[in-house]
Design an enzyme around this catalytic site. Structure first.
Site, mmCIF file in Angstrom:
data_model
loop_
_atom_site.group_PDB
_atom_site.id
_atom_site.type_symbol
_atom_site.label_atom_id
_atom_site.label_comp_id
_atom_site.label_asym_id
_atom_site.label_seq_id
_atom_site.Cartn_x
_atom_site.Cartn_y
_atom_site.Cartn_z
ATOM 1 N N ILE A 180 59.869 -67.690 -92.001
ATOM 2 C CA ILE A 180 59.601 -68.008 -93.404
ATOM 3 C C ILE A 180 60.945 -68.248 -94.086
ATOM 4 O O ILE A 180 61.854 -67.410 -94.013
ATOM 5 C CB ILE A 180 58.841 -66.861 -94.097
ATOM 6 C CG1 ILE A 180 57.383 -66.844 -93.647
ATOM 7 C CG2 ILE A 180 58.913 -66.991 -95.618
ATOM 8 C CD1 ILE A 180 56.562 -68.066 -94.057
ATOM 9 N N LEU A 231 59.539 -59.033 -94.061
ATOM 10 C CA LEU A 231 58.238 -59.251 -94.700
ATOM 11 C C LEU A 231 57.276 -58.096 -94.437
ATOM 12 O O LEU A 231 57.315 -57.470 -93.382
ATOM 13 C CB LEU A 231 57.601 -60.547 -94.165
ATOM 14 C CG LEU A 231 58.412 -61.831 -94.321
ATOM 15 C CD1 LEU A 231 57.773 -62.961 -93.525
ATOM 16 C CD2 LEU A 231 58.540 -62.224 -95.791
ATOM 17 N N ASP A 259 55.124 -55.829 -89.930
ATOM 18 C CA ASP A 259 55.522 -56.351 -88.625
ATOM 19 C C ASP A 259 54.605 -55.919 -87.473
ATOM 20 O O ASP A 259 54.150 -56.745 -86.694
ATOM 21 C CB ASP A 259 56.977 -55.964 -88.325
ATOM 22 C CG ASP A 259 57.481 -56.574 -87.026
ATOM 23 O OD1 ASP A 259 57.174 -57.752 -86.784
ATOM 24 O OD2 ASP A 259 58.162 -55.891 -86.263
ATOM 25 N N LYS A 266 66.742 -47.226 -74.341
ATOM 26 C CA LYS A 266 68.084 -47.698 -73.965
ATOM 27 C C LYS A 266 68.093 -48.649 -72.770
ATOM 28 O O LYS A 266 69.031 -49.418 -72.598
ATOM 29 C CB LYS A 266 69.004 -46.503 -73.694
ATOM 30 C CG LYS A 266 68.692 -45.715 -72.435
ATOM 31 C CD LYS A 266 69.693 -44.574 -72.245
ATOM 32 C CE LYS A 266 69.420 -43.852 -70.924
ATOM 33 N NZ LYS A 266 70.392 -42.768 -70.680
ATOM 34 N N LYS A 267 67.044 -48.632 -71.960
ATOM 35 C CA LYS A 267 67.049 -49.407 -70.712
ATOM 36 C C LYS A 267 67.287 -50.911 -70.914
ATOM 37 O O LYS A 267 68.182 -51.484 -70.277
ATOM 38 C CB LYS A 267 65.748 -49.162 -69.942
ATOM 39 C CG LYS A 267 65.675 -49.892 -68.607
ATOM 40 C CD LYS A 267 64.334 -49.621 -67.922
ATOM 41 C CE LYS A 267 64.167 -50.412 -66.657
ATOM 42 N NZ LYS A 267 62.848 -50.193 -66.040
ATOM 43 N N CYS A 325 70.401 -73.123 -89.271
ATOM 44 C CA CYS A 325 69.515 -73.693 -90.296
ATOM 45 C C CYS A 325 70.289 -74.035 -91.571
ATOM 46 O O CYS A 325 70.931 -73.165 -92.170
ATOM 47 C CB CYS A 325 68.399 -72.700 -90.615
ATOM 48 S SG CYS A 325 67.282 -73.273 -91.926
ATOM 49 N N CYS A 372 61.201 -78.639 -93.770
ATOM 50 C CA CYS A 372 62.434 -78.900 -93.025
ATOM 51 C C CYS A 372 62.756 -80.388 -92.983
ATOM 52 O O CYS A 372 63.848 -80.767 -92.559
ATOM 53 C CB CYS A 372 62.289 -78.380 -91.590
ATOM 54 S SG CYS A 372 61.955 -76.614 -91.493
ATOM 55 N N CYS A 410 68.200 -62.351 -81.198
ATOM 56 C CA CYS A 410 68.926 -63.621 -81.229
ATOM 57 C C CYS A 410 68.784 -64.235 -82.612
ATOM 58 O O CYS A 410 67.694 -64.231 -83.188
ATOM 59 C CB CYS A 410 68.365 -64.572 -80.165
ATOM 60 S SG CYS A 410 69.158 -66.197 -80.130
ATOM 61 N N CYS A 424 68.350 -74.053 -79.866
ATOM 62 C CA CYS A 424 67.751 -72.919 -79.149
ATOM 63 C C CYS A 424 68.254 -72.888 -77.704
ATOM 64 O O CYS A 424 68.073 -73.856 -76.961
ATOM 65 C CB CYS A 424 66.227 -73.019 -79.169
ATOM 66 S SG CYS A 424 65.432 -71.652 -78.294
#
Length: 381
Positions: free
Chosen positions: A158, A169, A134, A297-298, A247, A188, A240, A198
């Site tokens: 993916i 991943l 990542d 934390k902010k 999907c 798709c 989110c 979205c």
């Protein structure tokens, strides 16, 4: 060295150590991705969290000069929470995205990749490896797509045939020339549910994301959240999942294979009011093991305040007033004032007016005025 035999041994070993899927890709330049990244950069669609230059992100040889192959791994995570707690009018709750349930996936995948690298080194002592999860330069998704882990969906995730898009991943670049696997020929089709669903229109078109509008990104920013997004994030404290939840490929997909990814329900769906007063030590003890804690934390406290405003939670007014009056951070004071205005009680408005007299920060005063504007809007109605 018999690379075909080694490949089969690696596949077998990967299953032993808790890797759900593994694929092998060439270390050729990611030419199409390079062009796409340049377009994203020109359009200012990048998040700013990306690591490395476009060249480093698309040319594996820049990361490992002798690169011949890339091993891509996928590990499945749950999509449903067992016995999920429900918020009440007295105790509203926020929600962390599924990718932040349980132990930080960076830790888990790095452990698996290190074991994989050690296994290969045992077989081939002179091997050269470089692993990343990542936060590395390579695009996890581009590697996974090339390695046949899954196809790249319109939501830019993916999507695997077995686990949908609920997978983490990671990859391992190596100088061993493995025969690459075939990409997955799925797509798709005409489906555009993720684009339509979205909340902020961040999915510009199938496969193209404007990260600056993506709620998953916005919940991690540390500054004041732009007004247009405050009503959109709802009670999301971190991340989110909307484009994954809608999907069709994720319908009925829910894998509980790895205990370390099982959510602590009180952490994954936290009570919002206690988040406002949590100390640094308590934050680290409660959330430090999750991937959602990496920004501190902010941002999460700011998002909790917005969520309380979204709920119009009158039981939180006293605590939000305390935050507005006493917190040393302008973003938190200002967001508290805005949220108080959203809640809209007489006590809240009086507190904002009083606090505005002594406030020195212009941005906070601006947020206080926004909070008071809600009163005018209510009066006008």
């Amino acid at each position: 060295m018999n690379t075909d035999q080694l490949k089969q041994e690696i596949i077998a070993y990967s299953k032993e150590i808790g890797i759900d899927k593994i694929g092998f890709a060439s270390a050729d330049v990611f030419g199409e991705l390079k062009e796409r990244l340049k377009r994203q950069q020109d359009l200012s669609y990048q998040s700013g969290f990306e690591k490395g230059s476009i060249e480093e992100r698309t040319e594996p040889e820049r990361l490992l000069p002798e690169a011949q192959s890339i091993l891509s791994i996928a590990i499945a995570y749950p999509s449903k929470m067992k016995d999920a707690p429900k918020g009440t009018k007295e105790e509203r709750r926020g929600i962390f995205a599924r990718a932040s349930w349980g132990l930080d996936y960076h830790v888990v995948l790095r452990d698996r990749l290190e074991k994989l690298a050690a296994f290969i080194k045992e077989k081939v002592p002179e091997v050269q490896n470089k692993l990343m999860v990542d936060t590395g330069e390579l695009s996890d998704r581009a590697v996974a797509e090339r390695a046949g882990i899954g196809f790249s969906g319109k939501n830019t995730s993916i999507i695997t045939p077995e686990f949908g898009s609920y997978v983490y991943l990671g990859e391992l670049i190596t100088n061993i020339p493995f025969v690459p696997d075939e990409p997955v020929n799925d797509s798709c089709g005409e489906c555009a549910k993720c684009i339509d669903a979205c909340p902020t229109g961040a999915i510009v078109q199938g496969g193209q994301l404007n990260a600056q509008r993506c709620i998953a990104f916005l919940t991690q920013t540390k500054d004041f959240l732009p007004d247009e997004f405050r009503t959109k994030i709802g009670n999301r404290v971190y991340g989110c999942d909307t484009c994954q939840v809608v999907c069709p490929k994720n319908k009925q997909v829910d894998f509980h294979i790895h205990p370390e990814f099982e959510p602590d329900n009180e952490v994954a769906k936290p009570k919002l009011k206690p988040m406002l007063r949590i100390s640094n030590r308590e934050f680290k003890e409660t959330y430090g093991h999750t991937s959602g804690s990496w920004r501190g934390k902010k941002p999460l406290q700011r998002n909790a305040l917005i969520a309380l405003g979204h709920f119009k939670d009158k039981t939180a007014v006293e605590e939000m007033i305390a935050v507005m009056n006493n917190d040393p951070r302008p973003v938190i004071r200002g967001t508290a004032a805005w949220a108080l205005g959203k809640v809209g009680t007489e006590e809240a408005y009086k507190a904002i007016e009083t606090a505005m007299i002594k406030e020195q920060d212009d941005q906070v005063i601006f947020e206080m005025q926004k909070g008071m504007n809600f009163k005018e809007e209510l009066t006008a109605k």
